[in-house]
Every structure is written in C-alpha cells, then in structure tokens.
Design an enzyme around this catalytic site. Structure first.
Site, PDB file in Angstrom:
ATOM      1  N   LYS A  11      -2.904  -7.493  -5.394  1.00 43.44           N
ATOM      2  CA  LYS A  11      -3.025  -6.826  -6.693  1.00 43.44           C
ATOM      3  C   LYS A  11      -4.399  -6.177  -6.805  1.00 43.44           C
ATOM      4  O   LYS A  11      -5.383  -6.681  -6.270  1.00 43.44           O
ATOM      5  CB  LYS A  11      -2.786  -7.810  -7.853  1.00 43.44           C
ATOM      6  CG  LYS A  11      -3.849  -8.875  -7.996  1.00 43.44           C
ATOM      7  CD  LYS A  11      -3.780  -9.557  -9.376  1.00 43.44           C
ATOM      8  CE  LYS A  11      -4.634 -10.795  -9.389  1.00 43.44           C
ATOM      9  NZ  LYS A  11      -5.024 -11.290 -10.680  1.00 43.44           N
ATOM     10  N   HIS A  57      -8.037 -16.093   5.546  1.00 43.52           N
ATOM     11  CA  HIS A  57      -8.652 -14.895   6.146  1.00 43.52           C
ATOM     12  C   HIS A  57      -9.945 -15.249   6.855  1.00 43.52           C
ATOM     13  O   HIS A  57     -10.211 -14.782   7.953  1.00 43.52           O
ATOM     14  CB  HIS A  57      -8.911 -13.840   5.069  1.00 43.52           C
ATOM     15  CG  HIS A  57      -7.745 -12.934   4.862  1.00 43.52           C
ATOM     16  ND1 HIS A  57      -6.644 -13.306   4.132  1.00 43.52           N
ATOM     17  CD2 HIS A  57      -7.485 -11.690   5.323  1.00 43.52           C
ATOM     18  CE1 HIS A  57      -5.757 -12.313   4.141  1.00 43.52           C
ATOM     19  NE2 HIS A  57      -6.252 -11.326   4.857  1.00 43.52           N
TER      20      HIS A  57
END
Lengths: 282, 171
Positions: B95, B30
């Site tokens: 998550k 990222h």
C-alpha cells in the site's frame, strides 16, 4: 454502571478489533453515498464491506491490530490500584492472544519475536465523571508512523499552524489509509500535545466541538484536507479525511506545541464505564 | 504470474482480480533475505517470477485459513527492493507510494507494483484459498507464507514502464 469482571476487558478488545465504531461507519457510509469519483467510491465500498465481514466473522478489521493503548479515566471519589492496572494489562494480552489477534510488541532495538506484552497505559483523573472508564484503542502503525510534533513560537499565526497540519496530512498520503480522522493536540508540553492528539480520536467524531472557535477551525481544516484529492487508497475524490478533532490545554508563555496523531479509516476503540475495579483477579 | 503472461501490458490505475500464488514478506523477512543475498547464501525460497506481498497477517482463527491479511506500507521496503528485484521477482503488492528510485528500478527490471485494498484485511482473508509457512517461522506474523489467492482485488500502482498512479501526490 457495572462492576468490572474478567470478561469485560476481553469484550472491549473484541469489540474494538472486530466492530468498526458506529460513528466511523456512519461517516464512511455518508462518504460512499456522495462520492462521485468512481475509483474512490469503489475503495469506500471495499472498506464498508470489510467492516461487515469483520463483524460477522469475528475477523480483525485490519491485520494490524495495533499496539493496544489503554486509557483509564478515574472519576470523582474513585481509586485504582497498581495491581488492578497490571491486571487490566494482563487481560488485554490474554484477550489478544485468545482471539487470534497479532502479537503486538517487540523490543525496539533487538526486534526479536513479537509478543503480547507491552500495551501502553495512560491513567487520568476526571472529577466531573463517576466510576472508572476503560477504553481499549488498538493503534495501527501505518498511521501512527505519520504522527507529527512541532514546537511553534507563541506568536505564530493560526495560518502557519494550519499549514503545518495540511502538510502533515499530505505527507501521510495513501500509506496511512485515508479517509483519515485527524487528531490534534494544542498546548501543554511536547508529550502532552501528542497525547491530547491521540485522545482527540477517542470522542464521537460525528459530533461538533463544544468550543465554537475550535469547531470552526476543525471544519475549515477538514475542508482544506478534503480539497487535497488524496482520497481512499490515494485514488482521489472528496474524502481524504472524515473528521478533524482538536483538543487544547494551557501551555507555557514561551511556546505553542502542536501534536498531530492521524488515524486510518479503521479507527477502532471500545470503552466502558465501570463502578469500582476488582483487584484480586488473577 | 510469470513475466510473459501479461504483466507488461498492465497500466497504472488499472484494476485487476488476481488468482495465483503470492509470498508474504515484510520488514524483517526482507532484512533477512537481503542479508542472505549479500552474503551470497542460498535463499530458503526461489524468488524468480514470484510475487511478494507486503503483509503480516493476524493468526488464523480455528475455523479459517488465515486471519486478517491486508497490505502494509510498501515504502518501508524501498531500501530492500534492488537486491530482491535482481533475484527476478515479477511483482510487489503493498500500500502507498514508492520512492523515485523504486519507480526507476521497476521500469529497469520490467516489474510491477500493485496496491491492494488498504485496511481491508478481513475482506482479503476471504480471497485466500490456502496458506503454507515457507520460512522465518521465528518472526511470527512477519514469517514468509505462500498464499494461494482467488480473485484478489489489486490496482496497478506502478507499471512496467514506470508510470505511477501516485505521481501527482509527490513522494
């Protein structure tokens, strides 16, 4: 007791990463049996199925195969050399690499390619035990990132400590993969409290605490935590934690350190006691 | 998955089985992608209508397609979400909770956030049909892989209207 051979460390690494601890499986199965929240029950069934697949297929229980923490407990009249310890660390690295586990460490600021160097080793001495106990504890960082330390005043009430623990579990939330096992270390210095909290995760979690007072405290905290309705994957239900485990040690008159080390449901560790450690293995 | 094939109909809390392609990307990938976007450089992959899976798998054993491959904590990627969303991604999988800002961005960009069974990487490995390295090989487990998955279990955590499965748990 057997002598430590080269393969023993690899066996411990494999056992820790592929076979979920029996005490954890037992409590997870119990949770699955009694859970009435359908979504939470489904999540628990995934967790149990995952443990079966991991064991059967020698796949890591979790892709986060942790930063391996090596606990070496030296018993009465035993000794261990620096080169033996370095050799154990080397065997852990080799076993991780050989068994397709994830490279576990990077330099904290440079963050270049992860490697298999940098396992954490703690050596302790226990005159009440014989031989040398070696435990491999792959600690995942989803839960490790939720560790907490608070340096309380010595006159703090137990209720305030309990609130701190409950708030820490709330903060951990679904990210840290509930149902958790909560390790708590009380006393010593700041570093000591956090290390105790981690060690609290290593013992049998389905056994009551031998200290009656701590046993009551563990049970009370577990009840409060399981009323938070976080549950497996944050889907609610009665199982936010499987157990709370507390260890204490004497501390300074001016303070009261409380360390919290949370484990995800995939609490993995494998240990074995050996009689003297061979140092000449390359 | 593309934006006009049902993503907008999904509601927070719903469980689905997803079959199709996802791209793994976590912290360092990222960081690199967002640096490229900010520097107006060409990306090594086209993110439009793609699904990003926050995952860093273990290595594939010799007889397997992939090693354990469960989701990692999504909130660490929160600070990168806006530029990635601007590239047109369809959904994110991870998550745990997201920030309020991410929730608003998901609504604004009509995206969705799913959670996969956390800590169940061995089970999820069985749902992967193929794995192909896309870029950032030097990052090891943090490289970007294109995974073809079949009946991959997911729960809608934030839907395209901004409803959040975890709202009751706070941030």
């Amino acid at each position: 007791m057997k002598r430590l051979s080269k393969h023993d460390i690899e066996l411990l690494v494999k056992e820790a990463n592929f076979s979920l601890r029996k005490d954890i499986v037992r409590l997870l199965s119990k949770a699955y049996a009694v859970e009435t929240n359908k979504k939470a029950k489904k999540a628990l069934s995934w967790i149990l199925e995952n443990a079966n697949i991991a064991k059967k297929e020698s796949l890591a229980i979790c892709q986060d195969t942790g930063l391996p923490v090596i606990f070496i407990e030296v018993g009465k009249d035993e000794s261990i050399s620096c080169s033996s310890i370095k050799n154990i660390e080397k065997q852990v690295s080799l076993a991780y690499s050989k068994n397709f586990l994830r490279p576990f460490a990077v330099l904290p600021l440079a963050r270049k390619s992860p490697s298999y160097k940098g396992a954490i080793t703690h050596v302790d001495f226990n005159p009440d035990k014989k031989g040398i106990n070696i435990t491999i504890f792959p600690k995942g960082f989803g839960s490790e990132n939720k560790s907490q330390l608070k340096m309380f005043n010595p006159t703090v009430s137990l209720a305030e400590i309990e609130d701190f623990i409950i708030e820490s579990v709330k903060r951990a939330g679904p990210e840290a993969c509930p149902p958790f096992v909560i390790g708590i270390g009380i006393g010593g210095t700041s570093d000591c409290a956090l290390l105790l909290a981690k060690k609290a995760l290593l013992g049998r979690i389905d056994f009551p605490n031998k200290d009656k007072f701590l046993d009551n405290l563990e049970k009370r905290l577990l009840k409060k935590i399981n009323a938070l309705n976080i549950g497996p994957m944050g889907l609610g239900g009665r199982h936010t934690a499987l157990a709370v485990k507390i260890k204490t040690v004497a501390t300074h008159i001016a303070g009261l350190p409380v360390g919290i080390n949370i484990s995800c449901h995939a609490l993995r560790s494998a240990g074995r006691r050996f009689k003297n450690i061979i140092t000449d293995e390359k | 998955m593309v934006k006009d094939n049902g993503l907008e109909k999904l509601k927070a809390g719903e469980e689905i089985l997803f079959s199709g392609y996802v791209y793994t990307a976590r912290d360092q990938a990222h960081k690199k992608l967002v640096e490229l976007i900010k520097g107006k450089k060409k990306l090594p992959l086209d993110l439009k209508n793609q699904i990003i899976y926050y995952c860093g798998p273990t290595k594939a054993p010799l007889d397997k397609i992939i090693g354990s491959c469960g989701p990692t904590t999504s909130s660490r990627m929160d600070k990168f979400v806006e530029p990635i969303l601007k590239m047109g991604i369809a959904a994110m999988i991870g998550k745990g909770r997201r920030s309020k800002k991410v929730r608003e961005l998901i609504k604004k960009y009509k995206c969705a956030y799913f959670v996969a069974p956390a800590g169940c990487g061995a089970l999820l490995a069985k749902k992967v049909l193929s794995k192909k390295l896309v870029c950032f090989k030097e990052l090891g487990p943090e490289a970007v892989y294109k995974l073809k998955v079949n009946a991959f279990p997911l729960i809608v955590a934030i839907d395209s209207r901004g409803s959040d499965l975890y709202k009751r748990l706070g941030e």
